[in-house]
Each structure stands twice: as C-alpha cells, then as structure tokens.
Design a protein around this motif. Structure first.
Motif, mmCIF file in Angstrom:
data_model
loop_
_atom_site.group_PDB
_atom_site.id
_atom_site.type_symbol
_atom_site.label_atom_id
_atom_site.label_comp_id
_atom_site.label_asym_id
_atom_site.label_seq_id
_atom_site.Cartn_x
_atom_site.Cartn_y
_atom_site.Cartn_z
ATOM 1 N N GLY A 98 -13.198 -33.369 30.179
ATOM 2 C CA GLY A 98 -13.628 -32.239 29.359
ATOM 3 C C GLY A 98 -13.734 -32.578 27.885
ATOM 4 O O GLY A 98 -14.215 -31.762 27.085
ATOM 5 N N LEU A 99 -13.292 -33.795 27.516
ATOM 6 C CA LEU A 99 -13.399 -34.269 26.134
ATOM 7 C C LEU A 99 -14.370 -35.435 26.067
ATOM 8 O O LEU A 99 -14.467 -36.237 26.999
ATOM 9 N N THR A 100 -15.048 -35.550 24.948
ATOM 10 C CA THR A 100 -15.928 -36.694 24.723
ATOM 11 C C THR A 100 -15.091 -37.868 24.212
ATOM 12 O O THR A 100 -13.871 -37.754 24.027
ATOM 13 N N ASP A 101 -15.753 -38.989 23.944
ATOM 14 C CA ASP A 101 -15.063 -40.165 23.400
ATOM 15 C C ASP A 101 -15.096 -40.212 21.878
ATOM 16 O O ASP A 101 -14.689 -41.205 21.273
ATOM 17 N N ALA A 102 -15.564 -39.155 21.243
ATOM 18 C CA ALA A 102 -15.599 -39.115 19.779
ATOM 19 C C ALA A 102 -14.176 -39.169 19.211
ATOM 20 O O ALA A 102 -13.252 -38.555 19.761
ATOM 21 N N VAL A 103 -14.017 -39.892 18.134
ATOM 22 C CA VAL A 103 -12.709 -40.002 17.480
ATOM 23 C C VAL A 103 -12.434 -38.722 16.685
ATOM 24 O O VAL A 103 -13.267 -38.279 15.886
ATOM 25 N N LEU A 104 -11.273 -38.131 16.910
ATOM 26 C CA LEU A 104 -10.920 -36.889 16.222
ATOM 27 C C LEU A 104 -10.786 -37.121 14.722
ATOM 28 O O LEU A 104 -10.274 -38.152 14.283
ATOM 29 N N HIS A 105 -11.200 -36.140 13.943
ATOM 30 C CA HIS A 105 -11.132 -36.248 12.483
ATOM 31 C C HIS A 105 -9.861 -35.628 11.907
ATOM 32 O O HIS A 105 -9.652 -35.671 10.703
ATOM 33 N N TYR A 106 -9.027 -35.050 12.747
ATOM 34 C CA TYR A 106 -7.882 -34.290 12.251
ATOM 35 C C TYR A 106 -6.849 -35.188 11.560
ATOM 36 O O TYR A 106 -6.713 -36.370 11.878
ATOM 37 N N CYS A 107 -6.091 -34.587 10.649
ATOM 38 C CA CYS A 107 -5.062 -35.324 9.905
ATOM 39 C C CYS A 107 -3.946 -35.784 10.853
ATOM 40 O O CYS A 107 -3.696 -35.167 11.883
ATOM 41 N N PRO A 108 -3.230 -36.844 10.491
ATOM 42 C CA PRO A 108 -2.077 -37.278 11.297
ATOM 43 C C PRO A 108 -1.055 -36.150 11.434
ATOM 44 O O PRO A 108 -0.683 -35.507 10.443
ATOM 45 N N GLY A 109 -0.621 -35.918 12.654
ATOM 46 C CA GLY A 109 0.383 -34.880 12.894
ATOM 47 C C GLY A 109 -0.178 -33.505 13.161
ATOM 48 O O GLY A 109 0.555 -32.600 13.562
ATOM 49 N N CYS A 110 -1.480 -33.310 12.943
ATOM 50 C CA CYS A 110 -2.111 -32.025 13.250
ATOM 51 C C CYS A 110 -2.142 -31.842 14.754
ATOM 52 O O CYS A 110 -2.433 -32.775 15.500
ATOM 53 N N THR A 111 -1.865 -30.641 15.219
ATOM 54 C CA THR A 111 -1.810 -30.413 16.659
ATOM 55 C C THR A 111 -3.091 -29.816 17.232
ATOM 56 O O THR A 111 -3.122 -29.397 18.386
ATOM 57 N N HIS A 112 -4.169 -29.781 16.442
ATOM 58 C CA HIS A 112 -5.464 -29.381 16.996
ATOM 59 C C HIS A 112 -5.813 -30.250 18.203
ATOM 60 O O HIS A 112 -6.329 -29.759 19.214
ATOM 61 N N GLY A 113 -5.554 -31.545 18.104
ATOM 62 C CA GLY A 113 -5.901 -32.445 19.199
ATOM 63 C C GLY A 113 -5.176 -32.107 20.487
ATOM 64 O O GLY A 113 -5.751 -32.226 21.582
ATOM 65 N N VAL A 114 -3.923 -31.677 20.372
ATOM 66 C CA VAL A 114 -3.156 -31.278 21.549
ATOM 67 C C VAL A 114 -3.812 -30.066 22.218
ATOM 68 O O VAL A 114 -3.980 -30.020 23.441
ATOM 69 N N VAL A 115 -4.207 -29.098 21.394
ATOM 70 C CA VAL A 115 -4.816 -27.887 21.946
ATOM 71 C C VAL A 115 -6.185 -28.207 22.546
ATOM 72 O O VAL A 115 -6.554 -27.671 23.599
ATOM 73 N N HIS A 116 -6.960 -29.097 21.903
ATOM 74 C CA HIS A 116 -8.228 -29.518 22.489
ATOM 75 C C HIS A 116 -8.006 -30.073 23.899
ATOM 76 O O HIS A 116 -8.756 -29.767 24.833
ATOM 77 N N LYS A 117 -6.990 -30.898 24.032
ATOM 78 C CA LYS A 117 -6.673 -31.509 25.333
ATOM 79 C C LYS A 117 -6.384 -30.436 26.375
ATOM 80 O O LYS A 117 -6.896 -30.492 27.508
ATOM 81 N N LEU A 118 -5.591 -29.444 26.009
ATOM 82 C CA LEU A 118 -5.224 -28.393 26.961
ATOM 83 C C LEU A 118 -6.438 -27.569 27.368
ATOM 84 O O LEU A 118 -6.619 -27.245 28.550
ATOM 85 N N VAL A 119 -7.260 -27.211 26.404
ATOM 86 C CA VAL A 119 -8.462 -26.431 26.709
ATOM 87 C C VAL A 119 -9.372 -27.217 27.648
ATOM 88 O O VAL A 119 -9.870 -26.687 28.643
ATOM 89 N N ALA A 120 -9.586 -28.503 27.329
ATOM 90 C CA ALA A 120 -10.453 -29.333 28.159
ATOM 91 C C ALA A 120 -9.923 -29.446 29.580
ATOM 92 O O ALA A 120 -10.686 -29.339 30.556
ATOM 93 N N GLU A 121 -8.620 -29.667 29.721
ATOM 94 C CA GLU A 121 -8.036 -29.782 31.060
ATOM 95 C C GLU A 121 -8.211 -28.496 31.851
ATOM 96 O O GLU A 121 -8.513 -28.527 33.058
ATOM 97 N N CYS A 122 -8.043 -27.350 31.202
ATOM 98 C CA CYS A 122 -8.189 -26.075 31.899
ATOM 99 C C CYS A 122 -9.634 -25.864 32.347
ATOM 100 O O CYS A 122 -9.887 -25.380 33.468
ATOM 101 N N LEU A 123 -10.595 -26.217 31.496
ATOM 102 C CA LEU A 123 -12.000 -26.078 31.875
ATOM 103 C C LEU A 123 -12.315 -26.909 33.111
ATOM 104 O O LEU A 123 -13.027 -26.451 34.023
ATOM 105 N N VAL A 124 -11.778 -28.120 33.157
ATOM 106 C CA VAL A 124 -12.034 -29.010 34.293
ATOM 107 C C VAL A 124 -11.332 -28.484 35.539
ATOM 108 O O VAL A 124 -11.929 -28.390 36.620
ATOM 109 N N GLU A 125 -10.065 -28.137 35.421
ATOM 110 C CA GLU A 125 -9.287 -27.722 36.576
ATOM 111 C C GLU A 125 -9.782 -26.404 37.173
ATOM 112 O O GLU A 125 -9.611 -26.161 38.370
ATOM 113 N N LEU A 126 -10.387 -25.566 36.353
ATOM 114 C CA LEU A 126 -10.945 -24.306 36.857
ATOM 115 C C LEU A 126 -12.373 -24.484 37.367
ATOM 116 O O LEU A 126 -12.964 -23.527 37.891
#
Length: 253
Positions: free
Chosen positions: A16-44
């Motif tokens: 559910g995620l592309t291979d693009a490198v995330l632009h977020y700052c070190p320690g930002c948890t946007h990437g964690v939430v992206h991962k969860l959203v992507a996994e849910c889209l796939v699993e559903l």
C-alpha cells in the motif's frame, strides 16, 4: 551464505506504500501512521479502489507515498473534496489524511459539516499540537503554556482559550458514526491505532456514515526535542488533555 526466500521473510513493507523516500523529519510519526493506513487498505482489499485526499501541511506530499489514487486539496478543504469524490463515485473507498492546522483550524467548518451530513468517507487526523510545515506556529490544538513561534511565552489560556478537542466535538454529531483517539508513541499504542483505523475503515465499508481517527503524533523539530523525548511528551503532556479511547462506534445518538 544462505539466500533469503519467500518462506522466511517475516516482515516487508506494505504494498500500500510506494518506494518513495519519506520527507518527514527524524522522529516524526507521520511515517508510522502512513504504514498503518496502507496496511489497513491492503488487508481490507480496498487498495485498488481507494482514493486518498492529501492536505496542505506536513503530509502535503502524501500522494507520493500511498500506492493508490490521491487527490490534493486546498488548505482545509479535504472533506469537501472527499465529499465530491464519494458522492460521484460511491463504490470507491475514500479517505482524507489531515493535520491539526489543516483540519482543526482553516478546515473546521468542512469537517464539522461533513460529519453533520454523515458523509461516507474516513478521516485520519494527525494531532501534533503545532503547525509543523510552516514554521511551528500555535495551532488550535497547542497545549496551554506550550511555546511556539507565535506564542513565545507559551499559549495563554486567557487570550487564546483552551486547545480544541476535535474527537470529543465530533462525537456529539449524529452523522459521525465512528470516532476514536489513539497514539503511536509506543508499540502497544501503535497496535491499538491500527485496530482503530481498521474499524474506522470498516465503518465506511458498512455504509454507516462518517468516521474519524485522531492520532496523537510528534513534532520533534518544532517542539525542540529529541525523538525519544518527543515520544515521552506525547504520554506525559498530551494524553492527560487528549485522553485515548473510542467515543463513537457505529451507533447513533
């Protein structure tokens, strides 16, 4: 040297995620939430028919990261765009991904009215208590006493009022059928956050109405903290004011 096979792969990035490198700052948890959203889209099983609406804010480039159709929206207008997409393409799975400056400030009217109408899309709301992308200004969710670039002496309650609790406000609206607040500051809370996102997405698939998951997130850069200390701040300072939990789960008022 042994060769890794499909049978002994225990974890890999969600499709559910592309291979693009995330632009977020070190320690930002946007990437964690992206991962969860992507996994849910796939699993559903809805990744192929999903349409995400990206905001103005730190997640403005979300269209580069989610491996589904994405639509950019003007600042605060993601719910209006999502409404148009879902009403004209009701078979698509539609979600918005918004920060607190986008959703809780300039976009307050849009999110409230979308919930009031019971629009059939889902919203992921990132609350890090600050305007992250534009320089660390005070947001509607900034805690009392918190120092920002526009509140150098700390947020003054007498002048600015208390921070707005979006989840509690929307939970009073009958059209908002799923509302939950979660955090991603430790593994246990990450698992709970995924479960909430999954349930919110199921709420849309079941045709119940509007759903929102508020995620307490970090902004180490604008908070002036290390990533580790930022995670501690979520638990020690944000959670007492923004308690975690489910406020609505499919039922009307």
């Amino acid at each position: 040297m042994s060769t890794m096979t499909q049978d002994n792969i225990v974890y890999k990035k969600s499709k559910g995620l592309t291979d693009a490198v995330l632009h977020y700052c070190p320690g930002c948890t946007h990437g964690v939430v992206h991962k969860l959203v992507a996994e849910c889209l796939v699993e559903l099983g809805v990744l192929g028919k999903a349409v995400g609406v990206a905001p103005v804010g730190c997640a403005v480039l979300a269209y580069k990261y989610f491996n589904c159709d994405m639509h950019e929206a003007a600042h605060g207008r993601a719910p209006a765009v999502a409404t148009g997409i879902k009403r004209t393409r009701p078979d698509n799975f539609v979600f918005t991904y918004q920060g607190d400056g986008d959703l809780a400030s300039i976009g307050t009217a849009e999110i409230v009215q979308a919930a009031h109408r019971g629009e059939h899309f889902s919203t992921i709301f990132i609350n890090n208590g600050i305007y992250g992308m534009t320089g660390g200004q005070m947001a509607p969710t900034t805690l009392v006493g918190q120092v920002t670039t526009t509140s150098p002496l700390g947020r003054d309650q007498a002048h600015c009022g208390k921070p707005i609790r979006i989840a509690e406000m929307l939970a009073t609206i009958d059209g908002a059928r799923f509302v939950e607040r979660v955090a991603v500051n430790n593994p246990a809370n990450v698992r709970k956050a995924k479960r909430a996102i999954m349930n919110c997405f199921k709420n849309q698939l079941e045709g119940n109405g509007f759903g929102l998951v508020e995620v307490l997130s970090t902004c180490p850069t604008n908070w002036g903290l290390t990533p580790v200390d930022a995670l501690k701040r979520v638990e020690e300072e944000m959670m007492p004011y923004y308690p975690l939990g489910n406020l609505r789960n499919g039922e009307g008022l």
